[in-house]
Write an enzyme that holds these catalytic residues in place. Structure first.
Site, PDB file in Angstrom:
ATOM      1  N   CYS A 101       0.848  -1.189   0.000  1.00 56.30           N
ATOM      2  CA  CYS A 101       0.000   0.000   0.000  1.00 56.30           C
ATOM      3  C   CYS A 101       0.885   1.242   0.000  1.00 56.30           C
ATOM      4  CB  CYS A 101      -0.903  -0.013   1.231  1.00 56.30           C
ATOM      5  SG  CYS A 101      -2.062   1.360   1.310  1.00 56.30           S
ATOM      6  N   HIS A 159      -9.129  -3.428  -3.011  1.00 55.40           N
ATOM      7  CA  HIS A 159      -8.139  -2.735  -2.171  1.00 55.40           C
ATOM      8  C   HIS A 159      -8.476  -1.237  -2.116  1.00 55.40           C
ATOM      9  CE1 HIS A 159      -3.814  -2.050  -0.759  1.00 55.40           C
ATOM     10  NE2 HIS A 159      -4.248  -0.830  -1.042  1.00 55.40           N
ATOM     11  N   GLU A 160      -8.811  -0.663  -3.280  1.00 52.48           N
ATOM     12  CA  GLU A 160      -9.096   0.788  -3.326  1.00 52.48           C
ATOM     13  C   GLU A 160     -10.424   1.124  -2.671  1.00 52.48           C
ATOM     14  OE1 GLU A 160      -5.504   0.835  -4.852  1.00 52.48           O
ATOM     15  OE2 GLU A 160      -6.634   2.471  -3.936  1.00 52.48           O
ATOM     16  N   HIS A 183     -10.235   1.367   0.986  1.00 58.14           N
ATOM     17  CA  HIS A 183      -9.712   2.644   1.495  1.00 58.14           C
ATOM     18  C   HIS A 183     -10.846   3.641   1.744  1.00 58.14           C
ATOM     19  CE1 HIS A 183      -5.382   2.298   1.637  1.00 58.14           C
ATOM     20  NE2 HIS A 183      -5.277   1.949   0.375  1.00 58.14           N
TER      21      HIS A 183
HETATM   22  O1  K2U Z   1      -3.914   1.714  -2.686  1.00 55.78           O
HETATM   23  C1  K2U Z   1      -2.684   1.693  -2.796  1.00 55.78           C
HETATM   24  O2  K2U Z   1      -1.938   1.890  -1.856  1.00 55.78           O
HETATM   25  C2  K2U Z   1      -2.062   1.273  -4.111  1.00 55.78           C
HETATM   26  C3  K2U Z   1      -1.724  -0.190  -3.981  1.00 55.78           C
HETATM   27  C4  K2U Z   1      -2.641  -0.950  -4.863  1.00 55.78           C
HETATM   28  C5  K2U Z   1      -2.620  -2.422  -4.600  1.00 55.78           C
HETATM   29  C6  K2U Z   1      -3.753  -3.130  -4.878  1.00 55.78           C
HETATM   30  C7  K2U Z   1      -3.791  -4.504  -4.687  1.00 55.78           C
HETATM   31  C8  K2U Z   1      -2.698  -5.194  -4.228  1.00 55.78           C
HETATM   32  C9  K2U Z   1      -1.547  -4.492  -3.944  1.00 55.78           C
HETATM   33  C10 K2U Z   1      -1.513  -3.091  -4.101  1.00 55.78           C
HETATM   34  C11 K2U Z   1      -0.239  -0.437  -4.287  1.00 55.78           C
HETATM   35  O3  K2U Z   1       0.597   0.314  -3.523  1.00 55.78           O
HETATM   36  S1  K2U Z   1       0.214  -0.180  -5.884  1.00 55.78           S
HETATM   37  C12 K2U Z   1       1.845  -0.882  -5.837  1.00 55.78           C
HETATM   38  C13 K2U Z   1       1.829  -2.172  -6.594  1.00 55.78           C
HETATM   39  C14 K2U Z   1       2.265  -2.147  -7.898  1.00 55.78           C
HETATM   40  C15 K2U Z   1       2.170  -3.302  -8.658  1.00 55.78           C
HETATM   41  C16 K2U Z   1       1.638  -4.473  -8.108  1.00 55.78           C
HETATM   42  C17 K2U Z   1       1.192  -4.485  -6.791  1.00 55.78           C
HETATM   43  C18 K2U Z   1       1.311  -3.320  -6.025  1.00 55.78           C
HETATM   44 NI    NI Z   2      -3.535   1.045  -0.414  1.00 56.43          NI
END
Ligand code: K2U
Ligand code: NI
Length: 183
Positions: A110, A153-154, A157
């Site tokens: 995240c 995930h979003e 939030h």
């Molecule tokens: O919401 C966030 O913090 C962005 C998240 C999105 C995410 C969704 C599902 C699973 C993991 C992360 C990440 O920080 S984006 C970074 C990232 C990039 C490629 C693949 C996985 C995570």
């Molecule tokens: Ni996140």
């Protein structure tokens, strides 16, 4: 442009609030904010921009992560079948979901969490999402696999939920009864 200094980190109460519905038609301010959120994802995935501005690559971003408790998310990603997703949405809602679960083999991270939190994050394998896009058009998305995981995930939030809230504290690597993505 949004940079890492604008990203709120865990411990800030805004990440534990329920974000407010955006009044539609969206104001110029809310529309601009959502466009800047999408721009962050574009910049963060650009090798030059991300290095030049110290941006942590992101495939999703929710408004509470930039300190704005409003129901706005942006997603920019490619799924396991190389399908592209590029969305900037107001008031996304999961209107239905599978019973079947799915999880990322690699676990989740995240942008608001500056530490590794190991463990599987069980989520729905398929979801139907209804929202209004940044141009004011209604959208309905049928999502599965990695895309479904990112959208959940979003949307989490927007409800003050962090990914590690879903991890089994007794046994973080206890495999959920579902599909492992990224094996
Ligand atoms: O919401 C966030 O913090 C962005 C998240 C999105 C995410 C969704 C599902 C699973 C993991 C992360 C990440 O920080 S984006 C970074 C990232 C990039 C490629 C693949 C996985 C995570
Ligand atoms: Ni996140």
């Amino acid at each position: 442009m949004i940079t890492m200094k604008d990203i709120v980190r865990e411990g800030d109460p805004v990440l534990r609030q329920r974000a407010e519905e955006v009044q539609l038609p969206a104001s110029e301010e809310d529309t601009n904010t959502l466009k800047k959120m999408h721009e962050y994802l574009v910049n963060s995935q650009d090798p030059d921009m991300s290095v030049e501005h110290g941006l942590r690559p992101g495939i999703g971003l929710a408004a509470p992560q930039i300190g704005i408790p409003k129901r706005m998310i942006s997603v920019l990603m490619e799924d396991e079948n190389e399908k592209q997703y590029s969305h900037a949405l107001f008031n996304p809602r999961i209107v239905s979901h599978s019973i079947k679960l799915a999880y990322l083999e690699a676990g989740e991270g995240c942008l608001s969490v500056d530490r590794e939190v190991p463990g599987f994050v069980p989520r729905y394998a398929k979801i139907k999402v209804r929202a209004t896009d940044v141009n004011g058009t209604g959208v309905e998305l049928q999502l599965k696999g990695f895309a479904a995981i990112v959208f959940q995930h979003e949307i989490d939030h927007l409800n003050g939920i962090m990914f590690y809230d879903h991890i089994n504290t007794e046994d973080p690597f206890n495999r959920p009864d579902g599909i492992a993505i990224g094996r």
